[in-house]
Write a protein that holds these residues in place. Structure first.
Motif, PDB file in Angstrom:
ATOM      1  N   ASP A   1      68.178  70.975   3.755  1.00 15.22           N
ATOM      2  CA  ASP A   1      68.345  70.754   4.978  1.00 15.22           C
ATOM      3  C   ASP A   1      67.816  72.317   5.492  1.00 15.22           C
ATOM      4  O   ASP A   1      68.691  72.918   6.377  1.00 15.22           O
ATOM      5  CB  ASP A   1      69.725  70.674   5.328  1.00 15.22           C
ATOM      6  CG  ASP A   1      70.133  70.596   6.834  1.00 15.22           C
ATOM      7  OD1 ASP A   1      69.091  70.148   7.396  1.00 15.22           O
ATOM      8  OD2 ASP A   1      71.237  70.805   7.278  1.00 15.22           O
TER       9      ASP A   1
ATOM     10  N   ALA B   1      66.473  74.922   7.928  1.00 12.37           N
ATOM     11  CA  ALA B   1      66.591  75.387   9.318  1.00 12.37           C
ATOM     12  C   ALA B   1      65.159  75.580   9.815  1.00 12.37           C
ATOM     13  O   ALA B   1      64.272  76.035   9.118  1.00 12.37           O
ATOM     14  CB  ALA B   1      67.767  76.500   9.350  1.00 12.37           C
ATOM     15  N   PRO B   2      64.866  75.672  11.105  1.00 19.41           N
ATOM     16  CA  PRO B   2      63.621  75.880  11.809  1.00 19.41           C
ATOM     17  C   PRO B   2      63.377  77.430  11.412  1.00 19.41           C
ATOM     18  O   PRO B   2      64.123  78.160  11.375  1.00 19.41           O
ATOM     19  CB  PRO B   2      63.922  75.950  13.093  1.00 19.41           C
ATOM     20  CG  PRO B   2      65.239  74.993  13.288  1.00 19.41           C
ATOM     21  CD  PRO B   2      65.843  75.078  12.213  1.00 19.41           C
TER      22      PRO B   2
ATOM     23  N   THR C   1      62.522  78.409   8.393  1.00 18.71           N
ATOM     24  CA  THR C   1      62.672  78.827   7.058  1.00 18.71           C
ATOM     25  C   THR C   1      61.338  79.018   6.295  1.00 18.71           C
ATOM     26  O   THR C   1      60.227  78.485   6.650  1.00 18.71           O
ATOM     27  CB  THR C   1      63.250  77.679   6.336  1.00 18.71           C
ATOM     28  OG1 THR C   1      64.631  77.350   6.769  1.00 18.71           O
ATOM     29  CG2 THR C   1      63.394  77.736   4.727  1.00 18.71           C
TER      30      THR C   1
ATOM     31  N   TYR D   1      60.186  67.498   7.058  1.00 16.79           N
ATOM     32  CA  TYR D   1      61.317  67.681   7.246  1.00 16.79           C
ATOM     33  C   TYR D   1      61.552  68.526   8.506  1.00 16.79           C
ATOM     34  O   TYR D   1      62.273  68.111   9.502  1.00 16.79           O
ATOM     35  CB  TYR D   1      62.210  68.134   6.024  1.00 16.79           C
ATOM     36  CG  TYR D   1      63.625  67.811   6.351  1.00 16.79           C
ATOM     37  CD1 TYR D   1      64.432  66.789   6.011  1.00 16.79           C
ATOM     38  CD2 TYR D   1      64.125  69.066   7.024  1.00 16.79           C
ATOM     39  CE1 TYR D   1      65.836  66.822   6.217  1.00 16.79           C
ATOM     40  CE2 TYR D   1      65.640  68.898   7.276  1.00 16.79           C
ATOM     41  CZ  TYR D   1      66.593  67.875   6.767  1.00 16.79           C
ATOM     42  OH  TYR D   1      67.835  67.807   7.217  1.00 16.79           O
ATOM     43  N   CYS D   2      60.837  69.655   8.417  1.00 11.18           N
ATOM     44  CA  CYS D   2      61.147  70.649   9.268  1.00 11.18           C
ATOM     45  C   CYS D   2      60.654  70.134  10.689  1.00 11.18           C
ATOM     46  O   CYS D   2      61.086  70.229  12.017  1.00 11.18           O
ATOM     47  CB  CYS D   2      60.532  71.817   9.143  1.00 11.18           C
ATOM     48  SG  CYS D   2      61.215  73.002   7.753  1.00 11.18           S
ATOM     49  N   LYS D   3      59.357  69.420  10.629  1.00 10.27           N
ATOM     50  CA  LYS D   3      58.630  68.863  11.896  1.00 10.27           C
ATOM     51  C   LYS D   3      59.500  67.727  12.335  1.00 10.27           C
ATOM     52  O   LYS D   3      59.604  67.486  13.621  1.00 10.27           O
ATOM     53  CB  LYS D   3      57.252  68.442  11.520  1.00 10.27           C
ATOM     54  CG  LYS D   3      56.460  67.914  12.572  1.00 10.27           C
ATOM     55  CD  LYS D   3      54.936  67.518  12.185  1.00 10.27           C
ATOM     56  CE  LYS D   3      55.015  66.369  11.407  1.00 10.27           C
ATOM     57  NZ  LYS D   3      53.327  66.026  10.954  1.00 10.27           N
ATOM     58  N   GLU D   4      59.680  66.806  11.504  1.00  6.58           N
ATOM     59  CA  GLU D   4      60.478  65.608  12.018  1.00  6.58           C
ATOM     60  C   GLU D   4      61.869  65.734  12.353  1.00  6.58           C
ATOM     61  O   GLU D   4      62.282  65.197  13.241  1.00  6.58           O
ATOM     62  CB  GLU D   4      60.394  64.402  10.866  1.00  6.58           C
ATOM     63  CG  GLU D   4      58.831  64.071  10.354  1.00  6.58           C
ATOM     64  CD  GLU D   4      58.705  63.273   9.335  1.00  6.58           C
ATOM     65  OE1 GLU D   4      59.765  62.991   8.522  1.00  6.58           O
ATOM     66  OE2 GLU D   4      57.676  62.942   8.876  1.00  6.58           O
ATOM     67  N   VAL D   5      62.650  66.508  11.725  1.00  6.24           N
ATOM     68  CA  VAL D   5      63.921  66.697  12.059  1.00  6.24           C
ATOM     69  C   VAL D   5      64.201  67.554  13.024  1.00  6.24           C
ATOM     70  O   VAL D   5      64.989  67.710  14.124  1.00  6.24           O
ATOM     71  CB  VAL D   5      64.872  67.189  10.641  1.00  6.24           C
ATOM     72  CG1 VAL D   5      66.485  67.224  11.024  1.00  6.24           C
ATOM     73  CG2 VAL D   5      64.873  65.739   9.715  1.00  6.24           C
ATOM     74  N   HIS D   6      63.532  68.798  13.066  1.00  6.40           N
ATOM     75  CA  HIS D   6      63.809  70.061  13.938  1.00  6.40           C
ATOM     76  C   HIS D   6      62.645  70.095  15.280  1.00  6.40           C
ATOM     77  O   HIS D   6      62.691  70.995  15.899  1.00  6.40           O
ATOM     78  CB  HIS D   6      63.710  71.290  13.293  1.00  6.40           C
ATOM     79  CG  HIS D   6      65.156  71.213  12.330  1.00  6.40           C
ATOM     80  ND1 HIS D   6      66.594  70.993  12.885  1.00  6.40           N
ATOM     81  CD2 HIS D   6      65.158  71.357  11.152  1.00  6.40           C
ATOM     82  CE1 HIS D   6      67.009  71.235  11.621  1.00  6.40           C
ATOM     83  NE2 HIS D   6      66.370  71.199  10.672  1.00  6.40           N
ATOM     84  N   GLY D   7      61.470  69.347  14.824  1.00  5.84           N
ATOM     85  CA  GLY D   7      60.399  69.558  15.813  1.00  5.84           C
ATOM     86  C   GLY D   7      59.832  71.077  15.388  1.00  5.84           C
ATOM     87  O   GLY D   7      59.176  71.484  16.642  1.00  5.84           O
ATOM     88  N   ASP D   8      59.974  71.469  14.397  1.00  2.22           N
ATOM     89  CA  ASP D   8      59.624  73.080  14.065  1.00  2.22           C
ATOM     90  C   ASP D   8      58.428  72.976  13.440  1.00  2.22           C
ATOM     91  O   ASP D   8      57.980  72.397  12.416  1.00  2.22           O
ATOM     92  CB  ASP D   8      60.838  73.346  13.253  1.00  2.22           C
ATOM     93  CG  ASP D   8      60.454  74.688  12.663  1.00  2.22           C
ATOM     94  OD1 ASP D   8      60.102  75.764  13.528  1.00  2.22           O
ATOM     95  OD2 ASP D   8      60.637  75.221  11.621  1.00  2.22           O
TER      96      ASP D   8
END
Length: 303
Positions: A102, A104-105, A107, A126-133
């Motif tokens: 999980d 965080a943005p 990371t 994951y960072c892009k899809e979950v956090h838009g990061d």
């Protein structure tokens, strides 16, 4: 247990023992086929400690070269073989591994023994899809240039190519000379640590490069404790996987080694204690079994 069940178990175990003897022969054959370094003198050979290469003991100085040859052999077929050997289950394990992380943005991940990029790709997705990061980054490191090249070519076909979020380095997990102390947020190593000569040194280096509060995560094949399932798993491992390696990758011996290396790796509790001995703090047992213990996720925090 019924008479029929006992008979089946005896036959299964007998077959496993026979297969293990064949496995030793296969690894010995693989060793004989490698280009070996000049042989040490008798005195040097006596003084140099041995380590395991599958079911065969070799001088520690030779293991890295032998393992390197195995992965040079399998690099181009590595992803196809993973699907063939596991029926695609390895993909579910890796998806769960990233969800458990999980991130965080922002990371900063160091993915050691990164191979063909499965973990690095899932991390960035994951960072892009979950956090838009788009600020998270990963350094993908592998000791084997052939494996790293496959991963780099894979990323060239994605939007991450040229984004600054992914970089590639040839490096040894036992001595991360180019990685500063306390410089990364998460350290991952998936299906790679069992191939290292000194696992304790790998763990010490992981602890060194992580920031305080950083997380070590390892996905590795492990020990199945249920006797019947363990026997079936041994039959599949020693009979089916090398045969599939021969059919798909034209390389039975390399996959014979990979199966043997799994059996030589410490069990879950022993490896969890090694992680704690390296200075990490673990929660609970420190690991989570996947698919009856065929694989396990180990995790530790650097306080």
């Amino acid at each position: 247990m019924s008479s029929l069940s006992r008979t089946l178990v005896r036959r299964t175990l007998s077959s496993v023992n026979f297969t293990a003897r064949r496995a030793q022969f296969s690894t010995a054959k693989l060793l004989a086929e490698q280009v070996r370094a000049p042989q040490p003198t008798q005195q040097e050979a006596k003084e140099e400690p041995l380590t395991h290469f599958g079911f065969t003991n070799v001088p520690e100085s030779e293991k890295e070269t032998l393992v390197g040859q195995v992965f040079a052999n399998v690099a181009s077929k590595y992803d196809i073989m993973n699907d063939a050997m596991s029926g695609g289950v390895h993909r579910l394990w890796k998806d769960h591994f990233i969800r458990k992380m999980d991130p965080a943005p922002g990371t900063k991940l160091l993915d050691v023994a990164g191979g063909t990029g499965d973990i690095a790709m899932r991390f960035l997705n994951y960072c892009k899809e979950v956090h838009g990061d788009k600020t998270a980054s990963v350094t993908m490191m592998d000791i084997n240039p052939n494996m790293l090249k496959v991963g780099e070519e894979r990323f060239q076909q994605t939007p991450y190519h040229g984004s600054g979020q992914i970089s590639f380095k040839v490096g040894n997990a036992e001595k991360l000379t180019e990685v500063p102390d306390s410089s990364v947020d998460v350290y991952t190593i998936a299906f790679g640590i069992r191939n290292c000569t000194h696992v304790d040194k790998v763990l010490e280096e992981a602890h060194r490069v992580l920031k305080p509060g950083g997380r070590f995560m390892c996905l590795e094949f492990s020990r199945v404790d249920t006797p019947i399932i363990s026997s079936i798993y041994d039959l599949y491992s020693f009979h089916v996987i090398p045969a599939v390696g021969e059919i798909v990758a034209n390389d039975r011996n390399s996959y014979q080694y990979l199966v043997e290396s799994i059996r030589k790796f410490p069990d879950q509790k022993t490896f969890a204690q090694m992680i704690r001995n390296a200075g990490f703090t673990t929660v609970g047992d420190g690991y989570e079994n996947l698919t009856f213990g065929v694989a396990a996720i180990h995790s530790g925090i650097k306080l």
